[in-house]
Design an enzyme around this catalytic site. Structure first.
Site, short mmCIF file in Angstrom:
data_model
loop_
_atom_site.label_atom_id
_atom_site.label_comp_id
_atom_site.label_asym_id
_atom_site.label_seq_id
_atom_site.Cartn_x
_atom_site.Cartn_y
_atom_site.Cartn_z
N LYS A 53 -35.77 5.52 2.60
CA LYS A 53 -36.27 5.08 1.29
C LYS A 53 -35.10 4.59 0.43
CE LYS A 53 -36.05 9.87 -0.34
NZ LYS A 53 -36.82 11.11 -0.54
N MET A 112 -18.49 -2.90 -17.25
CA MET A 112 -19.52 -3.35 -16.32
C MET A 112 -18.91 -3.98 -15.07
SD MET A 112 -22.77 -5.89 -16.96
CE MET A 112 -23.28 -5.09 -18.46
N ARG A 141 -44.22 19.86 -7.25
CA ARG A 141 -44.24 18.42 -7.46
C ARG A 141 -45.42 17.87 -6.68
NH1 ARG A 141 -38.87 15.27 -5.60
NH2 ARG A 141 -40.14 15.29 -3.73
N TYR A 158 -12.66 -0.51 -23.39
CA TYR A 158 -13.48 -0.30 -24.58
C TYR A 158 -13.19 1.04 -25.23
CZ TYR A 158 -16.51 -4.20 -23.18
OH TYR A 158 -17.01 -5.43 -22.86
C1 LIG Z 1 -36.23 12.09 0.34
C2 LIG Z 1 -37.04 13.08 1.12
C3 LIG Z 1 -36.49 13.71 2.24
C4 LIG Z 1 -35.06 13.55 2.69
O1 LIG Z 1 -34.20 14.46 2.03
P1 LIG Z 1 -32.63 14.53 2.38
O2 LIG Z 1 -32.13 15.64 1.55
O3 LIG Z 1 -32.05 13.21 2.00
O4 LIG Z 1 -32.52 14.78 3.84
C5 LIG Z 1 -37.34 14.53 2.99
N1 LIG Z 1 -38.62 14.74 2.62
C6 LIG Z 1 -39.16 14.16 1.52
C7 LIG Z 1 -40.57 14.43 1.16
C8 LIG Z 1 -38.38 13.33 0.73
O5 LIG Z 1 -38.91 12.77 -0.38
#
Ligand SMILES: *Cc1c(COP(=O)(O)O)cnc(C)c1O
Length: 337
Positions: free
Chosen positions: A33, A280, A120, A233
């Site tokens: 992701k 930046m 969550r 800055y």
């Molecule tokens: C992002 C995610 C992972 C991966 O977690 P890592 O700590 O990067 O290995 C696994 N499961 C879910 C549901 C996630 O959202």
């Protein structure tokens, strides 16, 4: 060249094999992701599959669709919520979805998510009816920091899914895959460790992992600040003696965040401190003396770990890696295999 970002697919493949060994029979599902945590999903996804990952995981349906084009046969799971109007595309692309709110979409494979303590996504009671349910999952809140609570989550998960042991059960992220053997179950969803970054914020070599991303630039300008002169800055750095500084053409627009003032980069291999406010498109380094322009600067690599920058910025490597912008207008991206 403003900066160059290298992605080492051979290191990525070695990390996959290290994780597969650690998982001891459980499948490795590679989490790609957020553009493979800033490493480039288009390059990383086929490489992790070749190296032994059994499936890909992304956060959204559009992320999955972007990968499907090049990967006709891969299993692709969408971990995050998907909306009604995405379902037709998801079916057509043969994606697998996660049901996190009790509603189970039809006509495509579904993994039901149980909330065992992350608080969550996921339901607190397991709703897993439907012939298209192929997996049950949970997500651990403290696998990197509190194994006791992670074990308690796991205990709740195993208890609730006991009658469903014919389905694929998965709970582990990278931290659990590496350090919590009982969490491996049928499959582990590993992200950060694939990229050779430590889920524990320590040296990835401790877990046999190698960083996949390296980032370098150069001194584009070298100048002498006289006592009382400042750089950047807000005049946050004022020279208290004659001081050589080097300007590197990388800044927060590239993902080199403003809170990295004080971190160390390697100038020709020698540690030099970032001084003044990060702009930046530029950052200043305090040099040991006059150096020539064009001297190479390592931002990440050659033993300089992203973990070190994360500590200075008070964040985690996940966030720094996702923020690195390697689009063509910003950096040259080089992929080696
Ligand atoms: C992002 C995610 C992972 C991966 O977690 P890592 O700590 O990067 O290995 C696994 N499961 C879910 C549901 C996630 O959202």
């Amino acid at each position: 060249m403003r900066s160059e970002i290298r992605i080492d697919l051979a290191a990525l493949a070695r990390n996959v094999r290290t994780l597969v060994r650690a998982l001891d029979g459980a499948e490795l599902w590679a989490v790609v992701k957020a553009d493979a945590y800033g490493h480039g999903a288009r390059d990383c996804a086929p490489a992790v599959l070749d190296a032994g990952a059994g499936a890909l995981c992304v956060a959204t349906v559009p992320e999955a669709l972007a990968l499907r084009d090049g990967l006709r046969d891969a299993r692709i799971l969408v971990l995050g919520p998907s909306s009604e109007d995405e379902l037709a595309n998801a079916r057509e692309a043969r994606l697998e979805l996660v049901a996190a709110d009790g509603r189970i979409p039809e006509d495509l494979p579904v993994h039901v998510k149980l909330d065992t303590g992350m608080g969550r996504w996921g339901t607190s009671e397991l709703v897993a009816s439907g012939r298209n349910v192929v997996g049950v999952m949970t997500h651990l809140a403290t696998a990197d920091s509190d194994p006791g609570f992670a074990r308690e989550q796991l205990r709740r998960f195993l208890e609730a899914t006991e009658p469903l042991s014919h389905l694929t059960r998965h709970a582990a992220n990278s931290a659990a895959a590496l350090r919590l053997p009982e969490a491996r179950l049928d499959a582990a969803r590993c992200g950060i460790a694939l990229y050779g970054l430590s889920p524990f914020g320590t040296d990835p070599a401790d877990d046999g992992l190698e960083p996949v991303l390296s980032w370098k630039s150069e001194l584009t300008l070298v100048k002498l600040l006289r006592t009382g002169d400042s750089t950047g800055y807000g005049r946050r750095f004022v020279a208290d003696r004659d001081t050589w500084i080097g300007i590197v053409p990388v800044g927060y627009g590239d993902g080199f965040r403003r809170d990295l003032t004080g971190t160390t980069l390697l100038v020709d291999g020698e540690p030099c401190q970032v001084v003044g406010t990060v702009s930046m498109d530029a950052v200043a380094l305090e040099l040991p003396g006059e150096l020539r322009t064009g001297t190479p600067v390592t931002i990440v690599g050659r033993g300089l770990l992203l973990e070190q920058h994360a500590r200075v910025a008070g964040t985690i490597t996940y966030e720094l890696a996702c923020g690195i912008d390697s689009s063509p207008g910003r950096a040259r991206r080089v992929v080696t295999s």
